[in-house]
Design an enzyme around this catalytic site. Structure first.
Site, PDB file in Angstrom:
ATOM      1  CG  LEU A  17      -0.075  22.237   5.642  1.00 25.27           C
ATOM      2  CD1 LEU A  17       1.355  22.092   5.123  1.00 25.27           C
ATOM      3  CD2 LEU A  17      -0.872  20.975   5.358  1.00 25.27           C
ATOM      4  CD  GLU A  27      -5.288  16.925   4.436  1.00 25.04           C
ATOM      5  OE1 GLU A  27      -5.339  18.127   4.687  1.00 25.04           O
ATOM      6  OE2 GLU A  27      -5.450  16.449   3.291  1.00 25.04           O
ATOM      7  NE  ARG A  63      -4.065  -1.839   0.119  1.00 23.94           N
ATOM      8  CZ  ARG A  63      -4.109  -2.800  -0.777  1.00 23.94           C
ATOM      9  NH1 ARG A  63      -3.161  -2.882  -1.714  1.00 23.94           N
ATOM     10  NH2 ARG A  63      -5.077  -3.696  -0.769  1.00 23.94           N
ATOM     11  CD  GLU A 108      -5.715  30.579   4.113  1.00 25.16           C
ATOM     12  OE1 GLU A 108      -6.947  30.387   3.988  1.00 25.16           O
ATOM     13  OE2 GLU A 108      -4.853  29.745   3.781  1.00 25.16           O
ATOM     14  CB  ALA A 159      -8.000  25.324   5.294  1.00 21.77           C
ATOM     15  CD  GLU A 205      -3.203  28.479   8.245  1.00 18.74           C
ATOM     16  OE1 GLU A 205      -3.430  29.121   7.193  1.00 18.74           O
ATOM     17  OE2 GLU A 205      -2.075  28.080   8.559  1.00 18.74           O
ATOM     18  CD  GLU A 231      -1.315  31.342   1.449  1.00 18.15           C
ATOM     19  OE1 GLU A 231      -0.635  32.275   1.943  1.00 18.15           O
ATOM     20  OE2 GLU A 231      -1.625  30.321   2.083  1.00 18.15           O
ATOM     21  NE  ARG A 271      -6.187  25.118  -2.630  1.00 15.69           N
ATOM     22  CZ  ARG A 271      -5.380  25.356  -1.607  1.00 15.69           C
ATOM     23  NH1 ARG A 271      -4.061  25.233  -1.762  1.00 15.69           N
ATOM     24  NH2 ARG A 271      -5.861  25.746  -0.440  1.00 15.69           N
ATOM     25  N   PRO A 306      -8.901   8.729   3.015  1.00 17.46           N
ATOM     26  CG  PRO A 306     -10.658   7.706   4.146  1.00 17.46           C
ATOM     27  CD  PRO A 306     -10.316   8.936   3.367  1.00 17.46           C
ATOM     28  N   GLY A 307      -8.181   6.339   1.791  1.00 14.56           N
ATOM     29  CA  GLY A 307      -7.655   5.248   0.987  1.00 14.56           C
ATOM     30  C   GLY A 307      -6.267   5.512   0.439  1.00 14.56           C
TER      31      GLY A 307
END
Length: 210
Positions: free
Chosen positions: A84, A126, A43, A103, A82, A99, A150, A70, A121-122
């Site tokens: 990290l 995160e 995996r 922002e 948002a 944030e 940004e 993006r 999740p696959g």
């Protein structure tokens, strides 16, 4: 809530692991995972520090949104602020406040947890905590200096009802915006915003000091 409707921690055995790529903020890991029948499968997944997002709601029931390019999806997406979790074990509330300031140059008096999600999740570990922020006002001092994508962001305040319509029409796609808007609508249809979890509620996916 019935036990079968709770996600539960689990960890299947890993025979071998490697990190074929390490980037600036994330990396790629390859694990050889032992299946319940004894077989072993490989995996590959992205290792991510985790994120926070803020659905900031003003006294006119408008949500603070930004529009940002993006590159992976080749689109300019409307999003909520948002970012990290830059430091391992960082308090997610402090990160969310940072944030929102960086922002949108906004501060908030009241913070609640709207939802905790795994984005993909696959293929990625995160975890994101999405906050509801109310009691908005302009932040003091100079605006945070932005660069790269940004530096080309648009800012707006949009009625929550308009965001919900855009989500259901398939016109808005950012996962934090989608989950946050729908979670707030669900909260209002249930016990109300004040019944949401407190801002410092435990977060097993990314534990932090009390």
């Amino acid at each position: 809530m019935p036990r079968e409707l709770r996600d539960t921690p689990d960890a299947w055995p890993v025979n071998a692991t490697a990190t074929p790529f390490t980037g600036n903020k994330t990396s790629v890991r390859t694990d050889d995972v032992v299946m319940p029948d004894g077989s072993v499968v490989r995996r590959d997944y992205q290792v991510h520090p985790g994120s926070v997002a803020v659905l900031a709601l003003d006294d006119q029931d408008r949500v603070v949104v930004i529009r940002q390019y993006r590159h992976p999806v080749r689109a300019r997406l409307w999003e909520i602020p948002a970012g990290l979790l830059d430091v391992p074990g960082e308090n997610p509330l402090h990160a969310a406040q940072r944030e929102l300031y960086e922002e949108a140059h906004i501060k908030a008096e009241d913070w609640r947890v709207l939802a905790d999600v795994y984005t993909t999740p696959g293929g990625c570990d995160e975890a994101v905590r999405i906050f509801l922020a109310r009691g908005l006002s302009d932040a003091e001092g100079e605006r945070y200096a932005v660069s790269e994508e940004e530096a080309d962001m648009d800012h707006a305040r949009v009625p929550l009802a308009e965001l919900l319509s855009g989500v259901l029409a398939g016109e808005l796609h950012n996962n934090c915006l989608v989950v946050g808007a729908l979670a707030l609508a669900a909260a209002r249809a249930g016990d109300g915003e004040d019944a949401l979890r407190p801002a410092l509620a435990p977060w097993p996916a990314r534990p932090f000091p009390a």
